[in-house]
Motif scaffolding. Structure first.
Motif, PDB file in Angstrom:
ATOM      1  N   TYR A  32      50.797  14.458  37.326  1.00 22.56           N
ATOM      2  CA  TYR A  32      50.780  14.728  38.766  1.00 22.56           C
ATOM      3  C   TYR A  32      50.913  16.231  38.935  1.00 22.56           C
ATOM      4  O   TYR A  32      51.820  16.830  38.364  1.00 22.56           O
ATOM      5  N   LYS A  33      50.045  16.823  39.651  1.00 23.62           N
ATOM      6  CA  LYS A  33      50.001  18.248  39.996  1.00 23.62           C
ATOM      7  C   LYS A  33      49.296  19.089  38.940  1.00 23.62           C
ATOM      8  O   LYS A  33      49.640  19.042  37.741  1.00 23.62           O
ATOM      9  N   VAL A  34      48.354  19.845  39.430  1.00 23.03           N
ATOM     10  CA  VAL A  34      47.528  20.699  38.577  1.00 23.03           C
ATOM     11  C   VAL A  34      47.593  22.126  39.126  1.00 23.03           C
ATOM     12  O   VAL A  34      47.611  22.331  40.348  1.00 23.03           O
ATOM     13  N   ALA A  35      47.598  23.077  38.217  1.00 22.65           N
ATOM     14  CA  ALA A  35      47.720  24.486  38.635  1.00 22.65           C
ATOM     15  C   ALA A  35      46.369  25.002  39.115  1.00 22.65           C
ATOM     16  O   ALA A  35      45.732  25.833  38.460  1.00 22.65           O
ATOM     17  N   MET A  36      45.943  24.463  40.226  1.00 16.17           N
ATOM     18  CA  MET A  36      44.661  24.895  40.802  1.00 16.17           C
ATOM     19  C   MET A  36      44.787  24.981  42.310  1.00 16.17           C
ATOM     20  O   MET A  36      45.686  24.378  42.919  1.00 16.17           O
ATOM     21  N   ARG A  37      43.843  25.714  42.898  1.00 13.55           N
ATOM     22  CA  ARG A  37      43.830  25.861  44.346  1.00 13.55           C
ATOM     23  C   ARG A  37      42.393  25.860  44.814  1.00 13.55           C
ATOM     24  O   ARG A  37      41.601  26.645  44.286  1.00 13.55           O
ATOM     25  N   THR A  72      29.623  40.819  45.159  1.00 17.48           N
ATOM     26  CA  THR A  72      29.005  41.799  46.062  1.00 17.48           C
ATOM     27  C   THR A  72      30.053  42.354  47.030  1.00 17.48           C
ATOM     28  O   THR A  72      29.750  43.220  47.839  1.00 17.48           O
ATOM     29  N   LYS A  73      31.278  41.818  46.934  1.00 22.82           N
ATOM     30  CA  LYS A  73      32.333  42.285  47.836  1.00 22.82           C
ATOM     31  C   LYS A  73      33.672  42.164  47.103  1.00 22.82           C
ATOM     32  O   LYS A  73      33.862  41.217  46.319  1.00 22.82           O
ATOM     33  N   ALA A  74      34.583  43.101  47.357  1.00 19.42           N
ATOM     34  CA  ALA A  74      35.868  43.131  46.631  1.00 19.42           C
ATOM     35  C   ALA A  74      36.714  41.899  46.951  1.00 19.42           C
ATOM     36  O   ALA A  74      36.551  41.253  47.983  1.00 19.42           O
ATOM     37  N   LEU A  75      37.654  41.610  46.025  1.00 18.36           N
ATOM     38  CA  LEU A  75      38.580  40.471  46.175  1.00 18.36           C
ATOM     39  C   LEU A  75      39.995  40.938  45.862  1.00 18.36           C
ATOM     40  O   LEU A  75      40.189  41.741  44.931  1.00 18.36           O
ATOM     41  N   GLY A  76      40.967  40.402  46.574  1.00 19.71           N
ATOM     42  CA  GLY A  76      42.362  40.711  46.255  1.00 19.71           C
ATOM     43  C   GLY A  76      42.806  39.977  45.004  1.00 19.71           C
ATOM     44  O   GLY A  76      42.048  39.185  44.442  1.00 19.71           O
ATOM     45  N   PRO A  77      44.034  40.242  44.536  1.00 16.32           N
ATOM     46  CA  PRO A  77      44.521  39.579  43.321  1.00 16.32           C
ATOM     47  C   PRO A  77      44.722  38.082  43.553  1.00 16.32           C
ATOM     48  O   PRO A  77      44.966  37.645  44.668  1.00 16.32           O
ATOM     49  N   ASN A  78      44.603  37.307  42.466  1.00 13.51           N
ATOM     50  CA  ASN A  78      44.837  35.858  42.562  1.00 13.51           C
ATOM     51  C   ASN A  78      46.305  35.578  42.234  1.00 13.51           C
ATOM     52  O   ASN A  78      46.933  36.312  41.470  1.00 13.51           O
ATOM     53  N   ALA A  79      46.817  34.480  42.792  1.00 10.60           N
ATOM     54  CA  ALA A  79      48.188  34.056  42.481  1.00 10.60           C
ATOM     55  C   ALA A  79      48.167  33.208  41.203  1.00 10.60           C
ATOM     56  O   ALA A  79      47.226  33.298  40.410  1.00 10.60           O
ATOM     57  N   ARG A  89      47.706  30.036  40.393  1.00  8.50           N
ATOM     58  CA  ARG A  89      46.869  28.852  40.129  1.00  8.50           C
ATOM     59  C   ARG A  89      45.415  29.260  39.978  1.00  8.50           C
ATOM     60  O   ARG A  89      44.973  30.219  40.609  1.00  8.50           O
ATOM     61  N   GLU A  90      44.659  28.500  39.158  1.00  8.96           N
ATOM     62  CA  GLU A  90      43.216  28.751  39.048  1.00  8.96           C
ATOM     63  C   GLU A  90      42.604  28.496  40.433  1.00  8.96           C
ATOM     64  O   GLU A  90      42.821  27.438  41.009  1.00  8.96           O
ATOM     65  N   HIS A  91      41.847  29.469  40.922  1.00  3.77           N
ATOM     66  CA  HIS A  91      41.375  29.374  42.304  1.00  3.77           C
ATOM     67  C   HIS A  91      39.868  29.132  42.345  1.00  3.77           C
ATOM     68  O   HIS A  91      39.098  29.906  41.788  1.00  3.77           O
ATOM     69  N   TYR A  92      39.492  28.056  43.007  1.00  2.55           N
ATOM     70  CA  TYR A  92      38.071  27.730  43.203  1.00  2.55           C
ATOM     71  C   TYR A  92      37.710  28.153  44.614  1.00  2.55           C
ATOM     72  O   TYR A  92      38.088  27.497  45.580  1.00  2.55           O
ATOM     73  N   MET A  93      36.952  29.269  44.722  1.00  5.95           N
ATOM     74  CA  MET A  93      36.723  29.888  46.022  1.00  5.95           C
ATOM     75  C   MET A  93      35.293  29.633  46.503  1.00  5.95           C
ATOM     76  O   MET A  93      34.326  29.790  45.741  1.00  5.95           O
ATOM     77  N   PRO A 113      44.276  32.116  36.754  1.00  2.13           N
ATOM     78  CA  PRO A 113      45.601  32.401  37.309  1.00  2.13           C
ATOM     79  C   PRO A 113      45.942  33.883  37.108  1.00  2.13           C
ATOM     80  O   PRO A 113      45.685  34.448  36.046  1.00  2.13           O
ATOM     81  N   ASN A 114      46.484  34.512  38.140  1.00  4.04           N
ATOM     82  CA  ASN A 114      46.939  35.917  38.102  1.00  4.04           C
ATOM     83  C   ASN A 114      45.808  36.921  37.818  1.00  4.04           C
ATOM     84  O   ASN A 114      46.086  38.033  37.357  1.00  4.04           O
ATOM     85  N   ASP A 115      44.590  36.528  38.086  1.00  6.95           N
ATOM     86  CA  ASP A 115      43.468  37.467  37.944  1.00  6.95           C
ATOM     87  C   ASP A 115      43.736  38.668  38.866  1.00  6.95           C
ATOM     88  O   ASP A 115      44.059  38.483  40.038  1.00  6.95           O
ATOM     89  N   PRO A 116      43.603  39.899  38.363  1.00 12.21           N
ATOM     90  CA  PRO A 116      43.902  41.073  39.219  1.00 12.21           C
ATOM     91  C   PRO A 116      42.831  41.259  40.297  1.00 12.21           C
ATOM     92  O   PRO A 116      41.796  40.597  40.273  1.00 12.21           O
TER      93      PRO A 116
END
Ligand SMILES: Nc1nc2c(c(=O)[nH]1)N[C@H]1C(S)=C(S)[C@@H](COP(=O)(O)OP(=O)(O)OC[C@H]3O[C@@H](n4cnc5c(N)ncnc54)[C@H](O)[C@@H]3O)O[C@H]1N2
Ligand code: MOO
Length: 389
Positions: free
Chosen positions: A264-269, A325-332, A334-338, A372-375
């Motif tokens: 139960y619970k996965v480190a993703m967003r 093609t556009k800048a992104l802020g740092p990731n927290a 969890r693996e983020h699917y944007m 996770p924690n991608d700058p």
């Protein structure tokens, strides 16, 4: 919380490949041939003409020669006699080459008058397809994906039914008192159930058979009743009720029904409150209720899971690397699917990523996946992507 890759491994470990069934060729496109099959005949079954023209003996293949036309061989009805010296047989593409003939002269190279022909030129090609040029009886088609080309090959081999893995039946249950089905009139505090239809489409595209059950209310009894209706399914997918709220009852009801929870619970967003386990003979996957969370989890977990059930490898969805093609802020953490959109050769991530926003999802054609924690990233930085269509 476990990482996404581990969650997928654990789901695949719960699953087994579906039993084999035999289906007619018209139902096998895109499925996986479960066992090798062998040709039931040789193709072509006889030496066949590749052109429309005249079948002649090699000794008569000389420019200026005149030959007597003694018969005709057409596709489906050959010439029974022999082609002897000085004779020719009218022949058409696909027809059996009569005995005694070693080549076909195309009709463009011949002048015909009544029952004789004169050879005006002789080209290099014999224009004869030898028996078995394509395949021979007993030749093997190995297990694997059934493409349109392979369907034609199987048909030519006179294999009318092929062994494939049975399509898994996937029971889908939306949960929540706030939901009504599309077309119904929602009450003042209600919304229209949406995510289940996206997940159903994904399930169907993956080759499984979806079974949408009635919306389960937020009561123990109500949810249990709907879960009961899922009996007989190979995979049970619930949507919503997976989080920690007082009305999030899926884990409890499924647990009472005998769910052996695997994780139960996965480190993703989005998608954090995902659960999976074994429930009787079926596997249950509990997706989060937020529409985009359910959608992303269906891509990331259900597609590989169904692929595995249908005889594939269950490998994670392939990713490719593209420039932002556009800048992104740092990731927290969890693996983020944007949600993102292709722009030229690059990709632009939408600013608004709340997991309730279906309009943003609809405008997206690709997901950008961030570790996770991608700058923070600037335009031009390479990121991993998963195409949505
Ligand atoms: N205190 C916390 N609250 C929440 C957490 C948390 O960790 N602590 N996690 C959040 C995350 S992340 C998610 S995702 C959601 C998942 O919650 P549930 O799986 O229990 O989903 P619901 O509460 O039932 O619904 C969430 C949201 O989605 C809407 N919904 C549900 N089903 C459908 C449907 N079939 N069609 C359209 N929309 C649907 C529902 O109305 C809610 O708005 O929990 C967070 N909370
Ligand atoms: O994980 Mo929830 O799925 O972030 O919205």
């Amino acid at each position: 919380m476990i990482p996404v890759a581990e969650a997928l491994d654990r789901i695949c470990a719960l699953l087994s490949t579906m039993p084999v069934e035999h289906v007619p060729l018209r139902e096998c496109a895109g499925r996986i041939l479960a066992q090798p099959v062998s040709a039931r005949r040789t193709q072509p079954p006889f030496a066949a003409s590749a052109m429309d023209g005249y079948a002649i003996g090699e000794s008569d293949a000389q420019v200026g020669h005149s030959l007597r036309v003694v018969g005709e061989s057409q596709a489906g009805l050959g010439f029974n006699g022999e082609v002897s010296a000085g004779c020719a047989v009218r022949i058409f593409t696909g027809a059996p080459v009569p005995s005694g003939a070693q080549r076909v002269v195309i009709q463009e190279d011949v002048t015909r008058s009544l029952d004789s022909i004169t050879l005006n030129s002789i080209d290099q090609g014999l224009h004869i397809r030898p028996a078995g040029a394509d395949f021979s009886k007993g030749d093997i088609v190995s297990a694997g994906l059934i493409t349109p080309a392979r369907i034609a090959l199987l048909a030519a081999m006179n294999i009318a039914e092929v062994p494939v893995y049975r399509r898994p039946v996937v029971a889908l249950i939306a949960t929540g008192d706030e939901l009504v089905v599309p077309g119904e009139q929602p009450g003042p505090d209600q919304i229209v159930s949406s995510n289940i239809y996206a997940v159903t489409a994904i399930v169907q595209a993956a080759g499984a058979t979806p079974r949408i059950l009635p919306i389960a209310p937020d009561t123990l009894d109500g949810l249990r009743d709907v879960l009961d209706m899922a009996r007989g399914a190979d995979l049970i997918v619930t949507l919503g009720g997976a989080s920690v709220g007082d009305h999030d009852l899926v884990a409890q009801v499924a647990g009472d029904a005998g769910l052996a929870l695997d994780f139960y619970k996965v480190a993703m967003r989005p998608g954090k409150p995902l659960m999976a386990g074994r429930l009787g003979d079926a596997i249950m996957i509990g997706l989060p209720g937020n529409p985009v969370s359910a959608f992303v989890c269906a891509h990331v977990f259900l597609r590989p899971a169904l692929d595995r059930m249908l005889g594939g490898t269950g490998a994670p969805l392939p990713r490719s690397v593209m420039p932002l093609t556009k800048a992104l802020g740092p990731n927290a953490g969890r693996e983020h699917y944007m949600r993102a959109v292709r722009e030229g050769d690059g990709v632009r991530v939408y600013d608004r990523q709340d997991s309730s926003l279906l309009s943003v999802l609809d405008a997206s054609d690709i997901l950008v996946v961030r570790a996770p924690n991608d700058p923070a990233r600037i335009a031009g930085d390479m990121v991993e992507t998963i195409p949505l269509h």
